[in-house]
Design a protein around this motif. Sequence first.
Motif, mmCIF file in Angstrom:
data_model
loop_
_atom_site.group_PDB
_atom_site.id
_atom_site.type_symbol
_atom_site.label_atom_id
_atom_site.label_comp_id
_atom_site.label_asym_id
_atom_site.label_seq_id
_atom_site.Cartn_x
_atom_site.Cartn_y
_atom_site.Cartn_z
ATOM 1 N N ALA C 42 0.850 -1.198 0.000
ATOM 2 C CA ALA C 42 0.000 0.000 0.000
ATOM 3 C C ALA C 42 0.883 1.244 0.000
ATOM 4 O O ALA C 42 1.714 1.418 0.884
ATOM 5 C CB ALA C 42 -0.904 -0.004 1.232
ATOM 6 N N GLU C 52 -4.936 8.537 3.571
ATOM 7 C CA GLU C 52 -6.208 8.062 3.047
ATOM 8 C C GLU C 52 -6.098 7.410 1.684
ATOM 9 O O GLU C 52 -6.753 6.428 1.416
ATOM 10 C CB GLU C 52 -7.192 9.252 2.957
ATOM 11 C CG GLU C 52 -7.511 9.895 4.296
ATOM 12 C CD GLU C 52 -8.166 8.941 5.261
ATOM 13 O OE1 GLU C 52 -8.018 9.134 6.476
ATOM 14 O OE2 GLU C 52 -8.836 7.983 4.810
ATOM 15 N N ASP C 53 -5.310 8.001 0.817
ATOM 16 C CA ASP C 53 -5.335 7.567 -0.585
ATOM 17 C C ASP C 53 -4.183 6.627 -0.878
ATOM 18 O O ASP C 53 -3.261 6.975 -1.597
ATOM 19 C CB ASP C 53 -5.292 8.798 -1.506
ATOM 20 C CG ASP C 53 -6.532 9.643 -1.355
ATOM 21 O OD1 ASP C 53 -6.410 10.884 -1.373
ATOM 22 O OD2 ASP C 53 -7.626 9.071 -1.197
ATOM 23 N N GLN C 54 -4.244 5.438 -0.286
ATOM 24 C CA GLN C 54 -3.192 4.464 -0.531
ATOM 25 C C GLN C 54 -3.697 3.419 -1.511
ATOM 26 O O GLN C 54 -4.849 3.001 -1.468
ATOM 27 C CB GLN C 54 -2.784 3.808 0.779
ATOM 28 C CG GLN C 54 -2.172 4.807 1.753
ATOM 29 C CD GLN C 54 -1.151 4.160 2.642
ATOM 30 O OE1 GLN C 54 -1.244 2.976 2.934
ATOM 31 N NE2 GLN C 54 -0.175 4.921 3.096
ATOM 32 N N PRO C 179 2.947 8.599 -11.261
ATOM 33 C CA PRO C 179 1.729 9.309 -10.880
ATOM 34 C C PRO C 179 0.775 9.495 -12.061
ATOM 35 O O PRO C 179 -0.433 9.487 -11.886
ATOM 36 C CB PRO C 179 2.268 10.662 -10.377
ATOM 37 C CG PRO C 179 3.633 10.360 -9.894
ATOM 38 C CD PRO C 179 4.175 9.307 -10.819
ATOM 39 N N VAL C 181 0.063 7.410 -14.510
ATOM 40 C CA VAL C 181 -0.790 6.253 -14.765
ATOM 41 C C VAL C 181 -1.566 5.850 -13.506
ATOM 42 O O VAL C 181 -2.718 5.423 -13.599
ATOM 43 C CB VAL C 181 0.032 5.071 -15.350
ATOM 44 C CG1 VAL C 181 0.989 4.494 -14.324
ATOM 45 C CG2 VAL C 181 -0.857 4.000 -15.891
ATOM 46 N N ALA C 183 -2.747 7.821 -11.156
ATOM 47 C CA ALA C 183 -3.891 8.722 -11.008
ATOM 48 C C ALA C 183 -4.962 8.398 -12.038
ATOM 49 O O ALA C 183 -6.160 8.492 -11.755
ATOM 50 C CB ALA C 183 -3.432 10.170 -11.165
ATOM 51 N N GLY C 184 -4.548 8.011 -13.217
ATOM 52 C CA GLY C 184 -5.518 7.667 -14.255
ATOM 53 C C GLY C 184 -6.360 6.459 -13.865
ATOM 54 O O GLY C 184 -7.589 6.482 -13.965
ATOM 55 N N PHE C 185 -5.704 5.398 -13.408
ATOM 56 C CA PHE C 185 -6.462 4.213 -13.011
ATOM 57 C C PHE C 185 -7.289 4.470 -11.761
ATOM 58 O O PHE C 185 -8.380 3.926 -11.606
ATOM 59 C CB PHE C 185 -5.511 3.033 -12.806
ATOM 60 C CG PHE C 185 -5.161 2.328 -14.085
ATOM 61 C CD1 PHE C 185 -3.991 2.620 -14.759
ATOM 62 C CD2 PHE C 185 -6.022 1.388 -14.625
ATOM 63 C CE1 PHE C 185 -3.681 1.984 -15.959
ATOM 64 C CE2 PHE C 185 -5.719 0.744 -15.818
ATOM 65 C CZ PHE C 185 -4.544 1.044 -16.485
ATOM 66 N N LYS C 189 -11.674 4.352 -10.892
ATOM 67 C CA LYS C 189 -12.229 3.663 -9.719
ATOM 68 C C LYS C 189 -11.973 2.165 -9.727
ATOM 69 O O LYS C 189 -12.704 1.402 -9.094
ATOM 70 C CB LYS C 189 -13.746 3.921 -9.579
ATOM 71 C CG LYS C 189 -14.122 5.378 -9.462
ATOM 72 C CD LYS C 189 -13.504 6.032 -8.236
ATOM 73 C CE LYS C 189 -13.829 7.513 -8.163
ATOM 74 N NZ LYS C 189 -13.067 8.193 -7.098
ATOM 75 N N ILE C 190 -10.956 1.731 -10.457
ATOM 76 C CA ILE C 190 -10.601 0.312 -10.372
ATOM 77 C C ILE C 190 -9.289 0.129 -9.627
ATOM 78 O O ILE C 190 -8.876 -0.994 -9.348
ATOM 79 C CB ILE C 190 -10.519 -0.352 -11.761
ATOM 80 C CG1 ILE C 190 -9.578 0.410 -12.688
ATOM 81 C CG2 ILE C 190 -11.906 -0.458 -12.383
ATOM 82 C CD1 ILE C 190 -9.347 -0.289 -14.018
ATOM 83 N N ASN C 192 -8.002 1.152 -6.175
ATOM 84 C CA ASN C 192 -8.379 1.753 -4.897
ATOM 85 C C ASN C 192 -7.618 1.011 -3.810
ATOM 86 O O ASN C 192 -6.667 0.286 -4.108
ATOM 87 C CB ASN C 192 -9.904 1.694 -4.714
ATOM 88 C CG ASN C 192 -10.450 0.296 -4.941
ATOM 89 O OD1 ASN C 192 -10.078 -0.638 -4.247
ATOM 90 N ND2 ASN C 192 -11.327 0.144 -5.932
ATOM 91 N N ARG C 193 -7.981 1.186 -2.565
ATOM 92 C CA ARG C 193 -7.130 0.631 -1.521
ATOM 93 C C ARG C 193 -7.251 -0.892 -1.386
ATOM 94 O O ARG C 193 -6.468 -1.507 -0.682
ATOM 95 C CB ARG C 193 -7.383 1.306 -0.173
ATOM 96 C CG ARG C 193 -8.793 1.215 0.329
ATOM 97 C CD ARG C 193 -8.906 1.793 1.726
ATOM 98 N NE ARG C 193 -8.666 3.215 1.775
ATOM 99 C CZ ARG C 193 -7.974 3.811 2.740
ATOM 100 N NH1 ARG C 193 -7.430 3.108 3.706
ATOM 101 N NH2 ARG C 193 -7.811 5.107 2.743
ATOM 102 N N ILE C 204 -16.394 -5.960 -4.258
ATOM 103 C CA ILE C 204 -15.602 -4.860 -4.808
ATOM 104 C C ILE C 204 -14.414 -5.456 -5.541
ATOM 105 O O ILE C 204 -13.736 -6.337 -5.017
ATOM 106 C CB ILE C 204 -15.076 -3.960 -3.671
ATOM 107 C CG1 ILE C 204 -16.223 -3.483 -2.812
ATOM 108 C CG2 ILE C 204 -14.231 -2.829 -4.223
ATOM 109 C CD1 ILE C 204 -16.717 -2.116 -3.054
ATOM 110 N N GLY C 205 -14.168 -4.951 -6.741
ATOM 111 C CA GLY C 205 -12.980 -5.385 -7.472
ATOM 112 C C GLY C 205 -11.929 -4.300 -7.438
ATOM 113 O O GLY C 205 -12.244 -3.117 -7.353
#
Lengths: 128, 230, 372
Positions: C42, C52-54, C179, C181, C183-185, C189-190, C192-193, C204-205
């Motif tokens: 992570a 938060e955004d790991q 960053p 690629v 940030a793009g993915f 929303k695929i 995520n943590r 959740i996938g």
Amino acid sequence: MVPRHSPGIRDRDGSRLRGARFVVWLERNTGRHTKHDMNEALANKIKAMMAKTLDLDEGQLNEIGADMPLMDNGLGLDSIDALELIVQVEKEFGVKIESSEAARKAFSSFGAFVAFVEDAHIRSPSGD
Amino acid sequence: MIECYIQEPCVLGPFTTDADARIADFRKALPAGRARRLTAMAVLLSEVLRRLPHEEDEPVYFGSTYGDTPSLEKYLASFPHASPMSFQNSIHPGPLVQAFVARGRPVPAFLPFAGGREIIGSLLLSAMTASAATRLCIVAETQATWMTQASIASGATFALGFRMTEAPRNPRFRVVRASGNVEASSIARESGANEGTEGFFQAMAEEVEFRVHSEAYGDFRFQRCCPGPI
Amino acid sequence: MKAFHWSWEPGVWLSAHGCRTPFGDATATRRALADKTVALKARAIQGSDPEEDQIPLALIHPMDDQRPSGWERTIASLPDKLPAGEWGTSKRPVIVTSSNFGIDQLLAYTRDEDARRLAVALPHTSAERVAELLGWSGPPTLISHACVSSSLGILQAAQWIRSRVVEEVLVFSFDFVSPFVAAGFASLKILNRGFPMPYSDGVIGSIGLGDAVGWVVVSRTPGPFRLIASATQNEMHHMTANEPAGSGFEGVCDALAADAAGRRLWIKGHGTGTLDAGRLEANAFERCFPGAPLVSWKGSLGHTLGTCGLVETAVSMSSVEAGEVPGTVGGRAPVFAGTVALDAFSPNAFQGFLSFSSAFGGAHVLHLIEHD
């Protein structure tokens, strides 16, 4: 790893919701929001964002009602449009949608989406 | 020796100051529902496909040195709130995929090339050795703003499409490939040499005899044919 | 949906394979996967909230803005690992594939305006840098089609070998997380943590992203790994979603059914950790190749984007050589199909494997590789 909760959707007991719990919350709660309950001011603001972000015209905006699905609808919007709108909503309102599955649920209808934004932790105009 | 034939090419451009206006014209020719989300490059490529429709089972070969640089600029500008649409559109060969998705037609074989001076040689060698009676080849670039100024994007917007056939079928060119030697890559005509996608576009647009010399992939001679009966 | 079938008669072979992942070379990678070690960790995306955004990333180098970039430093360490000989000539060309090439430098340039970054920011300029680092004689062919890039590179090499216009081809692929690629993915929303659980039936996938370099020589020289046939299809249904009935997956499988008949096969799948595509893929393979164990290693290595086909094929070849194929790392029951192999198994009872990659726009590439 147990994720830390972040500002976002809160359940009725005040606890924050993430991931699967958020999905369950949406399923339980979006049914209560009908077009009569929808926050009209917020709905209009979101429609304006849709017009700008998704290049929709006034005629298309007028077609959007509370029960209209936001994906795979008569407007030709799809998942990429939904994701583009989510980025703008995240930026404007400070909400966070974690996964594509959660996004799909939030977009089950325009009314559900307005309700999601309304019930989320909304930033004040001062930015906190 | 490998040979093939090329039918009348579809030539769009080059557009520079008039690029926006021409793209807007091409967008009007598209069904409204399909045009909304297409980028400028995707609209350009849609116009190529409108004039030169893809035939079922036909492999598609695509070459672009710079790709959809306006989308790339838009994606970079969207940070820190990265735009999924611009990210998607910036991925090579996104604009041609958008054009095919808008048409709703699968493409069984699709080989997209990037590259600088070798891009045309590699694309030609790939297309000419395909096991298919016909192949659709498309080359395109679009101009950007700061990326063009920084010389990392095309200075003009253009697109070229042509159908390559094993046997002569209303041919405009006969193309013959011989193995390469150690000379540097070039596209040579009587009037001079240019390299890469722009040089190839210009040579095909003028429909003169010319040669694409690729350092690694050989010497491709484009010989004019008399057009056959329509 | 009918796919395009590519036959490689009279004979195309894969040899001299290798890779570099966060675990090391192909042997070390295979061993780590067999031990179910997860390379993903992570990590925070640059510029986001580190608490938060790991997201799960498997990195060879830290994701930073240093010059030279991480991919340059990694590739600079490889010259003595690659097959010997003069590469980059008309008879021994090189095909380089990537989703990213040097795109990390472009975003970094927008932040610090260091013009030196632009020298390697484009596909062909980054490839020229790679050629320089690895001592190739001439410029390579570049193929870039998102996550099927390197699988297409193998296909193109095979086509040139079959046509006898070259003697052998070095296919080389590299993709490093940045960053740009990540940030793009994440915006799709695929990413995520959640850590990826390939082929697992969940709510959740999520995918992970990883750095990797891979290479293989494609030639007419017989060896233990023979490329029998390939199939390709591009659904062109939607930019990010597959045709819902899975016809693209079924199409490439059906195209190779005759070539696969009579062979016991295992399958190196794509399996990124997303739900819809994972389900369609697993179901198609179970229907078309019943009993063929299906594995994905992206639950450990992350999705290495354009390079995944080649690096995972290299690990597959190493697995055959070692006599043990790692199971689906990160996957857990319930799974989408009964053929999903969560545990390691021996390749000895099989005559070959299928190597599958899939990409945006519903692009699919399937290779049938026979092994001794």
